[in-house]
Write a protein that holds these residues in place. Structure first.
Motif, mmCIF file in Angstrom:
data_model
loop_
_atom_site.group_PDB
_atom_site.id
_atom_site.type_symbol
_atom_site.label_atom_id
_atom_site.label_comp_id
_atom_site.label_asym_id
_atom_site.label_seq_id
_atom_site.Cartn_x
_atom_site.Cartn_y
_atom_site.Cartn_z
ATOM 1 N N THR A 223 4.641 24.645 -9.490
ATOM 2 C CA THR A 223 3.802 24.265 -8.358
ATOM 3 C C THR A 223 2.542 25.117 -8.357
ATOM 4 O O THR A 223 2.615 26.339 -8.517
ATOM 5 N N THR A 263 5.912 29.191 -9.219
ATOM 6 C CA THR A 263 4.615 28.878 -8.638
ATOM 7 C C THR A 263 3.519 29.681 -9.316
ATOM 8 O O THR A 263 3.748 30.805 -9.778
ATOM 9 N N THR A 372 -1.358 23.683 -0.782
ATOM 10 C CA THR A 372 -0.671 23.324 -2.013
ATOM 11 C C THR A 372 -1.511 22.290 -2.735
ATOM 12 O O THR A 372 -1.893 21.296 -2.145
#
Length: 375
Positions: A223, A263, A372
């Motif tokens: 991510t 991430t 995000t």
């Protein structure tokens, strides 16, 4: 000039230009004043710093906290060497700590001088000298390789003209293709030698371009997060080269994490009073690439940005070297801190106003922080 005017001048013109973090505390260790270096150290502005006590902003040994409070109460000075403090964001710093009581007052001046900052500056200057020597050798080697490669390619082209058999021409094509591949490899090894085009741009326009490129091939287990400071002003830069530098760093993080879920965070901030090389800058931009992967082996840390150095079996060791060279050409530096579960590359670039001013940036300053990135 009145005493009040003198004090204001001292605070704004002197203390805020110091590399040492200076704060004023009372016997409860409540903060009454903080200079710009203190803001930078704790990553909190001075107004928020003064709302709480010193212990609310960082972790200190309990015995040290008690001694500080008692020393302020009794008007006694203290000095501690190489004390480790941990900020609210979890960043450890090694500092020399000096407490000096103020006369006729229940306050004291606390100075926190970063030991690791000076060590980092010395290390950077040493690495710069070593890397320049390595690049000098690489350039000479590349020159020696490219000359015979050009002759080899030319001879293969001449030979191809004399051959009528298509099967034999396939062999000359193989020679030409491999000569071109080696030439391209040498060019990548050399990397950019000077900024090609400097113009006003916003760093977030650059980062957004990089994220758009990355998301095309981003593995599903990773991510991407962005944590931007939209107040960073436009600066003179080579946008394409900085895109390449950030692209190399993010791709390095992706490869390091492999198939594990994790991430990667792209974070932008500013820093005040930063020394880059031998030059002092009032304000620089800070771009961090942070991942929670396995970390970088200690054995690679000192030579991480050298060409042909890689911790991956199939790596060519050029990505980080090229990124370092691009940042160096912009007058900045790259720092790296790594441990299992947390690796961060920090690009520090001076905010420059000199250069040809072209079209203004198109970055949307209303972008929210800590979004995000759409995958």
């Amino acid at each position: 000039m009145t005493a009040k005017d003198m004090r204001r001048w001292d605070d704004d013109k002197l203390l805020n230009h110091m590399m040492t973090a200076v704060i004023v505390i009372d016997s409860r260790c409540h903060i009454h004043y903080a200079n710009s270096a203190a803001e930078q150290l704790f990553s909190i502005n001075r107004h928020k710093l003064s709302e709480l006590s010193l212990m609310d902003h960082c972790q200190l040994p309990e015995a040290l906290s008690e001694r500080l409070a008692a020393a302020v109460e009794n008007g006694v000075g203290l000095y501690f060497s190489a004390i480790t403090i941990i900020t609210q964001e979890g960043h450890p710093f090694s500092v020399d700590l000096t407490l000096s009581p103020l006369p006729d007052d229940t306050l004291a001046i606390l100075e926190l001088k970063q030991v690791d900052q000076q060590r980092r500056i010395d290390q950077q200057l040493n690495q710069e000298a070593q890397q320049q020597a390595a690049q000098f050798l690489v350039r000479n080697l590349a020159h020696e390789i490219k000359n015979p490669l050009g002759g080899l390619r030319g001879a293969a082209q001449l030979l191809e003209r004399e051959l009528s058999d298509p099967q034999l021409q396939e062999f000359t094509q193989m020679i030409i293709e491999q000569a071109d591949r080696l030439r391209n490899l040498v060019d990548r090894l050399l990397g950019p030698q000077k900024p090609s085009l400097h113009a006003y741009n916003n760093i977030h326009w650059v980062t957004q371009k990089v994220l758009q490129l990355i998301t095309v091939t981003l593995p599903s287990n990773i991510t991407l997060l962005r944590d931007y400071d939209p107040s960073i002003p436009d600066s003179v830069m080579d946008a394409e080269q900085l895109q390449q530098a950030l692209l190399n760093l993010i791709q390095n993080s992706i490869q390091a994490m492999g198939k594990q879920f994790g991430t990667i965070t792209l974070r932008t901030r500013t820093q005040h009073q930063v020394t880059l090389g031998s030059q002092r800058h009032k304000l620089v931009m800070e771009i961090k690439v942070i991942d929670n992967g396995p970390g970088i082996p200690d054995a690679l840390m000192d030579t991480l940005f050298y060409p042909m150095v890689s911790g991956k079996a199939d790596g060519n060791g050029l990505g980080l070297s090229i990124a370092h060279n691009i940042v160096r050409l912009h007058g900045g530096r790259i720092d790296c801190q790594s441990e299992p579960g947390h690796t961060e590359f920090t690009l520090l670039l001076p905010l420059r106003s000199q250069g040809p001013q072209l079209a203004p940036s198109h970055f949307d300053s209303t972008l929210s922080v800590s979004e995000t990135h759409d995958e």
